[in-house]
Motif scaffolding. Structure first.
Motif, mmCIF file in Angstrom:
data_model
loop_
_atom_site.group_PDB
_atom_site.id
_atom_site.type_symbol
_atom_site.label_atom_id
_atom_site.label_comp_id
_atom_site.label_asym_id
_atom_site.label_seq_id
_atom_site.Cartn_x
_atom_site.Cartn_y
_atom_site.Cartn_z
ATOM 1 N N PRO A 109 70.560 0.781 19.274
ATOM 2 C CA PRO A 109 71.208 -0.397 18.663
ATOM 3 C C PRO A 109 72.552 -0.757 19.288
ATOM 4 N N ASN A 110 73.172 0.183 20.010
ATOM 5 C CA ASN A 110 74.474 -0.096 20.625
ATOM 6 C C ASN A 110 74.357 -0.710 22.019
ATOM 7 N N ILE A 111 73.128 -0.883 22.483
ATOM 8 C CA ILE A 111 72.898 -1.482 23.800
ATOM 9 C C ILE A 111 72.349 -2.890 23.622
ATOM 10 N N HIS A 112 72.886 -3.836 24.382
ATOM 11 C CA HIS A 112 72.269 -5.166 24.462
ATOM 12 C C HIS A 112 71.455 -5.213 25.747
ATOM 13 N N PHE A 113 70.168 -5.507 25.605
ATOM 14 C CA PHE A 113 69.231 -5.497 26.721
ATOM 15 C C PHE A 113 69.005 -6.927 27.224
ATOM 16 N N VAL A 114 69.113 -7.113 28.546
ATOM 17 C CA VAL A 114 68.947 -8.437 29.154
ATOM 18 C C VAL A 114 67.891 -8.356 30.254
ATOM 19 N N SER A 115 66.891 -9.225 30.178
ATOM 20 C CA SER A 115 65.842 -9.279 31.196
ATOM 21 C C SER A 115 65.705 -10.716 31.694
ATOM 22 N N PHE A 116 64.723 -10.949 32.553
ATOM 23 C CA PHE A 116 64.494 -12.278 33.119
ATOM 24 C C PHE A 116 63.043 -12.716 32.902
ATOM 25 N N ASN A 117 62.864 -13.992 32.580
ATOM 26 C CA ASN A 117 61.535 -14.625 32.566
ATOM 27 C C ASN A 117 60.534 -13.944 31.648
ATOM 28 N N GLY A 118 61.039 -13.355 30.576
ATOM 29 C CA GLY A 118 60.150 -12.722 29.614
ATOM 30 C C GLY A 118 60.335 -13.319 28.239
ATOM 31 N N ASP A 119 59.923 -12.578 27.215
ATOM 32 C CA ASP A 119 60.033 -13.033 25.834
ATOM 33 C C ASP A 119 60.821 -11.989 25.052
ATOM 34 N N ALA A 120 62.086 -12.264 24.798
ATOM 35 C CA ALA A 120 62.943 -11.345 24.052
ATOM 36 C C ALA A 120 62.805 -11.636 22.565
ATOM 37 N N THR A 121 62.429 -10.631 21.787
ATOM 38 C CA THR A 121 62.104 -10.856 20.381
ATOM 39 C C THR A 121 63.004 -10.112 19.402
ATOM 40 N N GLU A 122 63.871 -9.240 19.887
ATOM 41 C CA GLU A 122 64.690 -8.433 18.986
ATOM 42 C C GLU A 122 66.149 -8.886 19.012
ATOM 43 N N LYS A 123 66.914 -8.447 17.999
ATOM 44 C CA LYS A 123 68.276 -8.956 17.836
ATOM 45 C C LYS A 123 69.219 -8.517 18.957
ATOM 46 N N ASN A 124 68.906 -7.414 19.632
ATOM 47 C CA ASN A 124 69.762 -6.972 20.742
ATOM 48 C C ASN A 124 69.041 -7.089 22.085
ATOM 49 N N THR A 125 68.144 -8.077 22.193
ATOM 50 C CA THR A 125 67.490 -8.368 23.473
ATOM 51 C C THR A 125 67.633 -9.850 23.806
ATOM 52 N N SER A 127 66.450 -12.697 27.029
ATOM 53 C CA SER A 127 65.749 -12.970 28.279
ATOM 54 C C SER A 127 66.311 -14.243 28.900
ATOM 55 N N LEU A 128 66.615 -14.178 30.183
ATOM 56 C CA LEU A 128 67.185 -15.307 30.911
ATOM 57 C C LEU A 128 66.112 -15.965 31.768
ATOM 58 N N ARG A 129 66.129 -17.270 31.800
ATOM 59 C CA ARG A 129 65.141 -17.994 32.605
ATOM 60 C C ARG A 129 65.825 -19.116 33.373
ATOM 61 N N PHE A 130 65.561 -19.163 34.667
ATOM 62 C CA PHE A 130 65.990 -20.302 35.469
ATOM 63 C C PHE A 130 65.007 -21.447 35.253
ATOM 64 N N LYS A 131 65.534 -22.623 34.945
ATOM 65 C CA LYS A 131 64.660 -23.795 34.814
ATOM 66 C C LYS A 131 64.318 -24.289 36.223
ATOM 67 N N GLY A 132 63.192 -23.825 36.719
ATOM 68 C CA GLY A 132 62.865 -24.029 38.129
ATOM 69 C C GLY A 132 62.229 -25.353 38.486
ATOM 70 N N TYR A 133 61.837 -26.153 37.481
ATOM 71 C CA TYR A 133 61.099 -27.378 37.798
ATOM 72 C C TYR A 133 61.910 -28.321 38.694
ATOM 73 N N ALA A 134 63.168 -28.557 38.345
ATOM 74 C CA ALA A 134 63.970 -29.532 39.087
ATOM 75 C C ALA A 134 64.218 -29.084 40.519
ATOM 76 N N MET A 135 64.530 -27.805 40.715
ATOM 77 C CA MET A 135 64.766 -27.341 42.085
ATOM 78 C C MET A 135 63.494 -27.468 42.913
ATOM 79 N N GLY A 136 62.346 -27.195 42.280
ATOM 80 C CA GLY A 136 61.076 -27.396 42.967
ATOM 81 C C GLY A 136 60.846 -28.849 43.321
ATOM 82 N N PHE A 137 61.239 -29.751 42.409
ATOM 83 C CA PHE A 137 61.087 -31.191 42.648
ATOM 84 C C PHE A 137 61.859 -31.623 43.894
ATOM 85 N N PHE A 138 63.111 -31.197 43.989
ATOM 86 C CA PHE A 138 63.939 -31.578 45.141
ATOM 87 C C PHE A 138 63.423 -30.923 46.426
ATOM 88 N N GLY A 139 62.927 -29.700 46.308
ATOM 89 C CA GLY A 139 62.329 -29.050 47.471
ATOM 90 C C GLY A 139 61.083 -29.781 47.945
#
Length: 322
Positions: A109-125, A127-139
């Motif tokens: 409980p004393n750790i805050h957990f951070v991940s990428f591109n997943g589904d964080a469901t708990e109070k100390n988790t 998940s970070l996601r880059f909104k990739g659609y726009a960068m793909g559009f310009f590419g």
């Protein structure tokens, strides 16, 4: 009597300030990082490591990292080691960490957990996601503009990547006659599969390729350079691999995102759940344009990007889908 009361008030006030400062610094005192491959891969893993070092520099924090963390057993062991060192913030640099972090969160409980591109469901988790659609559009716009065969390709890792559909839509917006071929490796790091798909694309007369996988994009770009063909870089500004080959890059500044997370944590503003970030947050950008791309098109693209930052509208007048 009045002077004594004032002095007591001043001491109490200063102690209160000191207490607040100590509380914040304690929250970011020790930070851990788990990466699935290595921190010196030059792409995704390196960005995570740079993010960790930014936190170390900005908050004078002790930092720890472990490489090759791919399965639940090794992840659990690493988290347990971090906990014994009083680590309070743990980054899992990929989508593979979200579920195991959810499962571990109640035990730490004393750790805050951070991940990428997943589904964080708990109070100390989180998940970070880059909104990739726009960068793909310009590419995609850039790829379609430069393609001489009017055939461009994507070698993506997974079909859920929003940048893939963005690339398709951007290419079609730039030139409706553009033909697109999309291949999937179903793995971030399978260079063999990616190069096999590249051979198929080249045989189909594709002359611009978007290798949307951080573990194999360098190998794909190197082969495109050998063939005199072109690429849109991915995750990092990959112009250094060949400025006449890499037309531009869709860049994700994961290291900057680490600083944002740390800042929110110390200010008690880091939300649990799934958070999304885009151009306006300063964590996504387009890389350097190749000199083979005309200056007027480069200027046009920069205006489109700034307009997207200001209004949320893409060049087709629509908002980013993801």
């Amino acid at each position: 009597m009045m002077k004594r009361c004032y002095a007591l008030f001043l001491v109490a006030f200063l102690l209160g300030l000191s207490g607040c400062s100590t509380g914040n610094s304690a929250e970011i005192d020790k930070v851990g990082l788990l990466v699935p491959e290595a921190v010196n891969d030059g792409v995704w893993g390196t960005k995570g490591y740079k993010g960790l070092l930014k936190i170390q520099s900005e908050y004078n924090a002790d930092v720890f990292y472990k490489e090759g963390m791919k399965n639940d057993t090794s992840i659990k062991q690493a988290v347990n080691e971090f906990d014994k060192k009083d680590v309070t913030l743990v980054f899992g640099h990929g989508s593979e960490y979200a579920e195991v972090f959810n499962n571990l969160s109640a035990d730490y409980p004393n750790i805050h957990f951070v991940s990428f591109n997943g589904d964080a469901t708990e109070k100390n988790t989180t998940s970070l996601r880059f909104k990739g659609y726009a960068m793909g559009f310009f590419g995609g716009m850039t790829a379609a503009f430069h393609s001489k065969t009017h055939k461009v390709g994507v070698i993506a890792a997974f079909d859920w990547q929003p940048e893939v559909q963005g690339f398709i839509d951007g290419a079609k917006y730039q030139n409706s006659d553009t033909e697109l071929e999309v291949k999937y490796t179903n793995h971030w790091d399978d260079s063999t599969a990616a190069l096999n798909e590249l051979d198929r694309l080249i045989s189909e007369d594709v002359d611009v390729v978007y290798p949307a996988g951080d573990g194999y994009n360098v190998a794909v770009i190197e082969k495109l350079k050998e063939k005199g063909l072109y690429a849109i870089g991915y995750v990092s500004d990959q112009s250094d691999l060949g400025e006449s080959t890499v037309l531009t890059s869709t860049v994700q500044h994961a290291d900057k995102l680490y600083s944002i997370v740390a800042d929110r944590l110390v200010n008690d503003k880091l939300d649990s759940g799934n958070l999304e970030f885009d151009f306006e947050d300063g964590v996504i950008s387009m890389g350097k344009f190749s000199p083979v791309i005309p200056k007027d098109f480069q200027s046009e693209m920069k205006k489109h990007i700034q307009n997207y930052i200001d209004t949320g509208k893409l060049p087709n007048g629509k908002e980013s889908k993801q």
